[in-house]
Design a protein around this motif. Structure first.
Motif, PDB file in Angstrom:
ATOM      1  N   GLN A  81      27.578  59.681  76.886  1.00  0.00           N
ATOM      2  CA  GLN A  81      26.551  60.689  76.622  1.00  0.00           C
ATOM      3  C   GLN A  81      25.463  60.090  75.747  1.00  0.00           C
ATOM      4  N   ASP A  84      21.683  64.851  75.192  1.00  0.00           N
ATOM      5  CA  ASP A  84      22.433  65.907  75.881  1.00  0.00           C
ATOM      6  C   ASP A  84      22.745  65.545  77.324  1.00  0.00           C
ATOM      7  N   TRP A  86      24.625  63.116  80.301  1.00  0.00           N
ATOM      8  CA  TRP A  86      25.738  62.222  80.594  1.00  0.00           C
ATOM      9  C   TRP A  86      25.318  61.211  81.652  1.00  0.00           C
ATOM     10  N   GLN A 111      28.067  67.508  81.504  1.00  0.00           N
ATOM     11  CA  GLN A 111      29.420  66.976  81.521  1.00  0.00           C
ATOM     12  C   GLN A 111      30.227  67.514  82.710  1.00  0.00           C
TER      13      GLN A 111
END
Length: 145
Positions: A81, A84, A86, A111
């Motif tokens: 990450q 914010d 991934w 995520q």
């Protein structure tokens, strides 16, 4: 008269066993690693700890008897990450595969998208979309003696 025991068997010439293509071996290895990453990501989403095991042979120091046991093995995450967002990188050995010129990371976003991204990558490997990148990867070099 009774028939001999060997005469009851159907004997034939040894069939030729087709060789496995090296690219197929690389595909299967990468798919196995992607499945490990998928299991790791699923545990991350469920706030669980992922532990992978490998089978190793150990020798008992007292009896000298060998037995096979499971030991935890260390697996590095291919996803991470930044702020914010991934990201996911496909690795073969310790190198990241370059998916496009100069680009090794896949932007996953949230995520929750990790599992679908990994599933998409597994499908891509199965149908051979990453064969060019896999062929570019060389195995470990043997030291000259």
């Amino acid at each position: 008269m009774s028939q001999s025991t060997l005469a009851k068997l159907k004997c034939t010439a040894r069939p030729t066993i087709p060789a496995i293509e090296p690219i197929q071996v690389k595909r299967e290895k990468l798919i196995a690693r992607l499945n490990e990453q998928r299991a790791m990501a699923a545990c991350l989403l469920e706030n669980e700890v992922y532990t992978a095991y490998k089978e190793v042979w150990i020798t008992d120091g007292i009896t000298g008897e060998k037995k096979q046991v499971k030991q935890p093995k260390k697996i590095r995450q291919w996803f991470y990450q930044v702020s914010d967002t991934w990201f996911f990188e496909i690795k073969y050995g310790n190198k990241s595969l370059e998916l496009q010129k100069g680009k090794v990371a896949i932007e996953v976003g949230k995520q929750e998208n990790l599992l679908t991204t990994i599933d998409t990558l597994i499908q891509a490997v199965e149908i051979g979309e990453l064969d060019v990148q896999l062929k570019a990867v060389t195995g470990p070099r043997k030291a000259k003696v």
